[in-house]
Each structure stands twice: as C-alpha cells, then as structure tokens.
Design a protein around this motif. Structure first.
Motif, mmCIF file in Angstrom:
data_model
loop_
_atom_site.group_PDB
_atom_site.id
_atom_site.type_symbol
_atom_site.label_atom_id
_atom_site.label_comp_id
_atom_site.label_asym_id
_atom_site.label_seq_id
_atom_site.Cartn_x
_atom_site.Cartn_y
_atom_site.Cartn_z
ATOM 1 N N ALA A 1 2.683 2.068 -2.067
ATOM 2 C CA ALA A 1 1.589 1.690 -2.730
ATOM 3 C C ALA A 1 1.621 2.048 -4.100
ATOM 4 O O ALA A 1 2.015 3.112 -4.496
ATOM 5 N N GLY A 2 0.982 1.047 -5.106
ATOM 6 C CA GLY A 2 1.187 1.821 -6.501
ATOM 7 C C GLY A 2 1.920 0.569 -7.381
ATOM 8 O O GLY A 2 2.577 -0.098 -7.084
ATOM 9 N N ASP A 3 1.669 0.760 -8.676
ATOM 10 C CA ASP A 3 2.085 -0.113 -9.735
ATOM 11 C C ASP A 3 3.569 0.308 -10.075
ATOM 12 O O ASP A 3 3.716 0.775 -11.105
ATOM 13 N N VAL A 4 4.468 -0.050 -8.996
ATOM 14 C CA VAL A 4 5.717 0.300 -9.350
ATOM 15 C C VAL A 4 6.748 -0.549 -9.208
ATOM 16 O O VAL A 4 6.350 -1.635 -8.729
ATOM 17 N N THR A 5 7.703 -0.601 -9.737
ATOM 18 C CA THR A 5 8.840 -1.675 -9.513
ATOM 19 C C THR A 5 9.474 -1.724 -8.220
ATOM 20 O O THR A 5 9.267 -0.934 -7.228
ATOM 21 N N LEU A 6 9.929 -3.021 -7.780
ATOM 22 C CA LEU A 6 10.701 -3.079 -6.509
ATOM 23 C C LEU A 6 11.787 -2.093 -6.396
ATOM 24 O O LEU A 6 12.026 -1.514 -5.257
ATOM 25 N N ASP A 7 12.462 -2.042 -7.402
ATOM 26 C CA ASP A 7 13.868 -1.172 -7.389
ATOM 27 C C ASP A 7 13.497 0.555 -7.157
ATOM 28 O O ASP A 7 13.681 1.075 -6.284
ATOM 29 N N TYR A 8 12.112 0.636 -7.812
ATOM 30 C CA TYR A 8 11.696 2.128 -7.795
ATOM 31 C C TYR A 8 11.184 2.220 -6.026
ATOM 32 O O TYR A 8 11.432 3.165 -5.390
ATOM 33 N N ALA A 9 10.460 1.352 -5.769
ATOM 34 C CA ALA A 9 9.905 1.289 -4.073
ATOM 35 C C ALA A 9 11.193 1.460 -3.274
ATOM 36 O O ALA A 9 10.952 2.107 -2.237
ATOM 37 N N LEU A 10 11.959 0.434 -3.195
ATOM 38 C CA LEU A 10 13.253 0.389 -2.435
ATOM 39 C C LEU A 10 14.084 1.796 -2.544
ATOM 40 O O LEU A 10 14.405 2.404 -1.436
ATOM 41 N N GLU A 11 14.242 2.590 -3.795
ATOM 42 C CA GLU A 11 14.638 3.855 -3.770
ATOM 43 C C GLU A 11 13.950 4.948 -3.271
ATOM 44 O O GLU A 11 14.587 5.497 -2.298
ATOM 45 N N HIS A 12 12.765 4.821 -3.331
ATOM 46 C CA HIS A 12 11.829 5.606 -2.639
ATOM 47 C C HIS A 12 12.012 5.705 -1.045
ATOM 48 O O HIS A 12 11.950 6.716 -0.543
#
Length: 199
Positions: free
Chosen positions: A167-178
């Motif tokens: 959750a949060g205002d992040v990019t898809l790329d960041y979320a998938l890496e996380h």
C-alpha cells in the motif's frame, strides 16, 4: 430484465469465467474501443453489452494465472493515476475501481482515457476491495491460487497465504521489487512481472 442488459450487468460484475490459463497473459482491455452513444439517439443495450465484451471489461482472469491488481480511485492525484495507468498494461496488471465514475461506465472510461490509460485493463469490483481488505489506495496486490479467482464477498476472505500487497503511492516497479525482496514465496512471480513491465 432484458437479456442484453443482464449480459452488461454480468460483465460489470466481473462474472465471466475464462478457460484454463495457457501460460500467456490475456490481451489488455481496450478502453479506447468502448462504444460512445450518439447524442439524442436511443441506446441499444445489446450493442453496448457487445462493446464491453469485445474489449474485455469485467472479464475474469484465466484460471490459475497470478493476478496483479492495482486498487485505485479516480479521486487520487492525477499524477499517481497517470503513472499507474501507463505501467499497468506493460506488467499485465488490472486497475480495480470500487465504483463507477459519476455512476457511468462511459464517464469512467472517458476519465481513464483522459489520464492516458486507454490501454489499461479496468475492473469495477467493490467486492475485491472487501476480499483483500483494502483500506487505502493505491494498493498493489499480487494474488495466486484461490485468491486470484475467488468470488468470496466477506471482508478479508482471501487466504493470506495466497496474496501479498503493498500500500502507498509507489510505482508498480517499486512494489514488485519490494515483494520480490520481502516475500520469498512470491519472488519469482514478482520478478517475472517486473521484467515484463520494463520499458
């Protein structure tokens, strides 16, 4: 209820069942190809329903396919929506809305187009918000197994082991890496989707 109206309701409720997953992602839904009613003309519900079916609005995923869902609201800042709407098609993600913009599918589609998301897959599914216990937008969910295709309606009814969310205002790329770094059981899927979304 008229049979074409029923088909439209089913499409918007995401009740279409798809065949077994072939290993490929379905083509993105094309918001830009939705029918636009002519001013002053009568609306042919059959034609509208066929238009929604043709672009895949509301279609369920292939059984067994991992799903990348991006829960959003059209009340979010335009910059965040534009970024997610642009990234979603490349990663095979679906933008999930709780409801229609101003109560209209046509206005919803127009708003998505205005944000540059004409190629984005969209799904209007308030039950999915409950299913995954979504408390804020945007929230990015990677689901598989029963959670990816379940139609359960109770709050939080998706099995916790079958999905992971960011959750949060992040990019898809960041979320998938996380997800790849922090949730080993989803790492391979997250990395594959991240690679698919690379420009």
């Amino acid at each position: 209820m008229h049979k074409h109206a029923r088909r439209l309701v089913l499409a918007l409720a995401c009740a279409v069942v798809a065949p077994a997953w072939s290993g490929e992602f379905p083509p993105p839904h094309r918001i830009d190809r939705l029918l636009r009613p002519q001013a002053g003309g009568a609306i042919d519900l059959g034609e509208v329903a066929r238009g929604y079916e043709a672009v895949g609005v509301g279609a369920m995923p292939h059984a067994g396919a991992p799903r990348l869902l991006v829960f959003v609201s059209l009340a979010m800042p335009d910059g965040s929506l534009r970024r997610l709407a642009a990234d979603a098609p490349r990663a095979g993600a679906v933008l999930v809305l709780r409801g229609l913009h101003e109560g209209s599918m046509v206005r919803t589609a127009a708003r998505i187009r205005q944000l540059g998301g004409g190629n984005a897959a969209i799904q209007v599914d308030p039950k999915a918000f409950a299913r995954f216990g979504i408390e804020q937008v945007p929230t990015i969910v990677l689901a598989r197994g029963a959670a990816a295709t379940s139609a359960c309606q109770e709050r939080g009814c998706a099995a916790p082991g079958d999905f992971v969310s960011v959750a949060g205002d992040v990019t898809l790329d960041y979320a998938l890496e996380h997800i790849a770094r922090g949730t080993p059981r989803f790492a391979a899927e997250a990395r594959r989707l991240r690679g698919r979304g690379a420009p």
